[in-house]
Scaffold this motif. Structure first.
Motif, PDB file in Angstrom:
ATOM      1  N   VAL A 251       1.406  -1.428   0.239  1.00  0.00           N
ATOM      2  CA  VAL A 251       0.320  -0.449   0.138  1.00  0.00           C
ATOM      3  C   VAL A 251       1.248   1.662  -0.114  1.00  0.00           C
ATOM      4  N   CYS A 252       2.188   1.206   1.351  1.00  0.00           N
ATOM      5  CA  CYS A 252       2.563   2.092   0.773  1.00  0.00           C
ATOM      6  C   CYS A 252       3.374   2.441  -0.136  1.00  0.00           C
ATOM      7  N   VAL A 253       4.149   1.528  -1.226  1.00  0.00           N
ATOM      8  CA  VAL A 253       4.882   1.784  -1.981  1.00  0.00           C
ATOM      9  C   VAL A 253       4.100   1.692  -3.150  1.00  0.00           C
ATOM     10  N   LEU A 254       3.012   1.572  -3.108  1.00  0.00           N
ATOM     11  CA  LEU A 254       1.989   1.864  -4.912  1.00  0.00           C
ATOM     12  C   LEU A 254       1.689   2.827  -4.093  1.00  0.00           C
ATOM     13  N   ALA A 255       1.453   4.172  -3.241  1.00  0.00           N
ATOM     14  CA  ALA A 255       0.901   5.551  -2.544  1.00  0.00           C
ATOM     15  C   ALA A 255       2.017   6.442  -3.077  1.00  0.00           C
ATOM     16  N   ALA A 256       3.444   6.002  -2.780  1.00  0.00           N
ATOM     17  CA  ALA A 256       4.630   6.931  -2.809  1.00  0.00           C
ATOM     18  C   ALA A 256       4.834   6.488  -4.447  1.00  0.00           C
ATOM     19  N   VAL A 257       4.698   5.491  -5.442  1.00  0.00           N
ATOM     20  CA  VAL A 257       5.156   5.240  -6.826  1.00  0.00           C
ATOM     21  C   VAL A 257       3.813   6.225  -7.887  1.00  0.00           C
ATOM     22  N   HIS A 258       2.631   6.213  -6.976  1.00  0.00           N
ATOM     23  CA  HIS A 258       1.592   7.087  -7.398  1.00  0.00           C
ATOM     24  C   HIS A 258       1.686   8.527  -7.536  1.00  0.00           C
ATOM     25  N   THR A 259       1.938   8.911  -6.166  1.00  0.00           N
ATOM     26  CA  THR A 259       2.468  10.538  -5.842  1.00  0.00           C
ATOM     27  C   THR A 259       3.774  10.604  -7.071  1.00  0.00           C
ATOM     28  N   GLN A 260       4.666   9.847  -7.194  1.00  0.00           N
ATOM     29  CA  GLN A 260       5.999  11.048  -7.934  1.00  0.00           C
ATOM     30  C   GLN A 260       5.359  10.683  -9.479  1.00  0.00           C
ATOM     31  N   LEU A 261       5.224   9.607  -8.936  1.00  0.00           N
ATOM     32  CA  LEU A 261       4.303   9.649 -10.896  1.00  0.00           C
ATOM     33  C   LEU A 261       3.336  10.501 -11.270  1.00  0.00           C
ATOM     34  N   GLY A 262       2.260  11.110 -10.551  1.00  0.00           N
ATOM     35  CA  GLY A 262       1.782  11.585 -10.983  1.00  0.00           C
ATOM     36  C   GLY A 262       2.081  13.368 -10.615  1.00  0.00           C
ATOM     37  N   ARG A 263       3.525  13.547  -9.908  1.00  0.00           N
ATOM     38  CA  ARG A 263       3.721  14.830 -10.472  1.00  0.00           C
ATOM     39  C   ARG A 263       4.705  14.159 -11.056  1.00  0.00           C
ATOM     40  N   LEU A 264       5.181  13.822 -11.594  1.00  0.00           N
ATOM     41  CA  LEU A 264       5.951  14.277 -13.481  1.00  0.00           C
ATOM     42  C   LEU A 264       4.972  14.194 -14.391  1.00  0.00           C
ATOM     43  N   SER A 265       4.048  13.214 -14.467  1.00  0.00           N
ATOM     44  CA  SER A 265       2.829  13.446 -15.425  1.00  0.00           C
ATOM     45  C   SER A 265       2.074  14.699 -14.917  1.00  0.00           C
ATOM     46  N   ASP A 266       2.512  15.797 -14.179  1.00  0.00           N
ATOM     47  CA  ASP A 266       1.492  16.962 -14.211  1.00  0.00           C
ATOM     48  C   ASP A 266       2.842  18.127 -14.437  1.00  0.00           C
ATOM     49  N   ASN A 267       4.248  17.270 -14.553  1.00  0.00           N
ATOM     50  CA  ASN A 267       5.178  18.335 -14.514  1.00  0.00           C
ATOM     51  C   ASN A 267       5.969  17.477 -15.120  1.00  0.00           C
ATOM     52  N   PRO A 268       6.201  17.624 -16.619  1.00  0.00           N
ATOM     53  CA  PRO A 268       7.444  16.597 -17.161  1.00  0.00           C
ATOM     54  C   PRO A 268       8.806  17.248 -16.124  1.00  0.00           C
ATOM     55  N   ASP A 269       8.512  18.421 -16.305  1.00  0.00           N
ATOM     56  CA  ASP A 269      10.641  19.379 -15.526  1.00  0.00           C
ATOM     57  C   ASP A 269       9.968  19.312 -13.987  1.00  0.00           C
ATOM     58  N   ALA A 270       9.263  18.920 -13.843  1.00  0.00           N
ATOM     59  CA  ALA A 270      10.073  18.467 -12.381  1.00  0.00           C
ATOM     60  C   ALA A 270      10.515  18.055 -11.675  1.00  0.00           C
ATOM     61  N   THR A 271      11.111  18.258 -10.376  1.00  0.00           N
ATOM     62  CA  THR A 271      12.337  17.301 -10.007  1.00  0.00           C
ATOM     63  C   THR A 271      11.925  16.200  -8.989  1.00  0.00           C
ATOM     64  N   THR A 272      12.236  15.092  -8.808  1.00  0.00           N
ATOM     65  CA  THR A 272      11.462  13.900  -7.902  1.00  0.00           C
ATOM     66  C   THR A 272      12.157  14.729  -6.759  1.00  0.00           C
ATOM     67  N   GLU A 273      12.411  15.451  -6.354  1.00  0.00           N
ATOM     68  CA  GLU A 273      13.308  15.530  -4.909  1.00  0.00           C
ATOM     69  C   GLU A 273      12.444  16.268  -3.974  1.00  0.00           C
TER      70      GLU A 273
END
Length: 274
Positions: A251-273
């Protein structure tokens, strides 16, 4: 930007740390207790475990088929109950409105038909892909091509599993109640990061397998010393415990991955930090 494994793991451990109490309660009620009760109540589970221990694939498949044929309705109920628990935990750790446990459970109940439909669609897709790839090799009558088809089918199915792995968080966190759109959203979120994501999942799976073996050996020996009945009870408790721990981490892995990829999808130029 590409998916960052280190950030995903840090986010995962952060979610575990902040929500471990509530997650433990939900996992205990929806995963540990049902799974342990099932292992104790169904004597055929012992036959399955014996077949698995023997390493005989035919015996194991026979035991699985007999178990599901006799108790399919039990596993259907279990799938619904555990689906509600999984979706509730996802909603609890990542919904922006910080839902209460009751609200998270309500989300799980409302979303579980979509989740089950998405699971059935995935299963059908796996069966079609694997059947076609293996069937093409088998039709030729050449063992080498049949084996090659099986290998290719395995690789393709692993790829599809990775691409569709975020369907549950899309349903529980984003609130998507259309199973087809949930699968499409998962596919879109993982675009360009499928290989990285696959190896992230693979590393976590390998670590969990090693950990579960160690826990099973240590606790299994402790129960075995107390006698045969205690050993049977111990197997059920250990299996239920490992199942609950695995689900909480997933659950925590999927939530973390979903959040990070969602952030990258909404803003492709965003950093992952963070």
């Amino acid at each position: 930007m590409k998916f960052d494994l280190d950030t995903a793991w840090k986010d995962t451990t952060g979610l575990l740390s902040r929500n471990r109490g509530l997650l433990a309660v939900i996992a205990g009620v929806f995963f540990f207790l049902p799974y342990a009760a099932l292992a104790i109540a169904l004597p055929e589970m012992g036959d399955l475990e014996a077949a698995q221990a023997s390493g005989n694939l035919d015996a194991m498949m026979g035991a699985i088929n007999d178990l599901y044929a006799s108790y399919w309705w039990v596993y259907l109920i279990l799938a619904i109950v555990q689906g509600i628990g999984l979706l509730a935990m996802l909603a609890l750790v990542r919904r922006r409105a910080n839902p209460t446990v009751g609200q998270a459970l309500s989300t799980g109940v409302k979303s579980v038909p979509t989740y089950i439909a998405a699971q059935l669609l995935q299963t059908a897709l796996f069966a079609i892909v694997a059947g076609l790839l293996i069937g093409v090799g088998a039709v030729t009558g050449l063992p080498a091509l049949a084996v090659l088809g099986g290998v290719i089918a395995f690789v393709v199915v692993c790829y599809i599993v990775t691409k569709l792995s975020l369907a549950a968080p899309v349903i529980a966190i984003d609130g998507e109640l259309n199973p087809i759109r949930a699968l499409q959203r998962s596919w879109a979120l993982t675009r360009g990061n499928s290989i990285r994501l696959f190896f992230f999942y693979l590393l976590l799976l390998a670590a969990f397998v090693v950990l579960s073996i160690v826990i099973s050996l240590v606790l299994g020996l402790a129960f075995a010393i107390a006698g045969e009945q205690a050993a049977l009870l111990g197997e059920a408790v250990i299996s239920g415990l490992l199942n609950a721990i695995m689900i909480v981490v997933i659950v925590c892995v999927l939530a973390a991955v979903h959040t990070q990829l969602g952030r990258l999808s909404d803003n492709p130029d965003a950093t992952t930090e963070d």
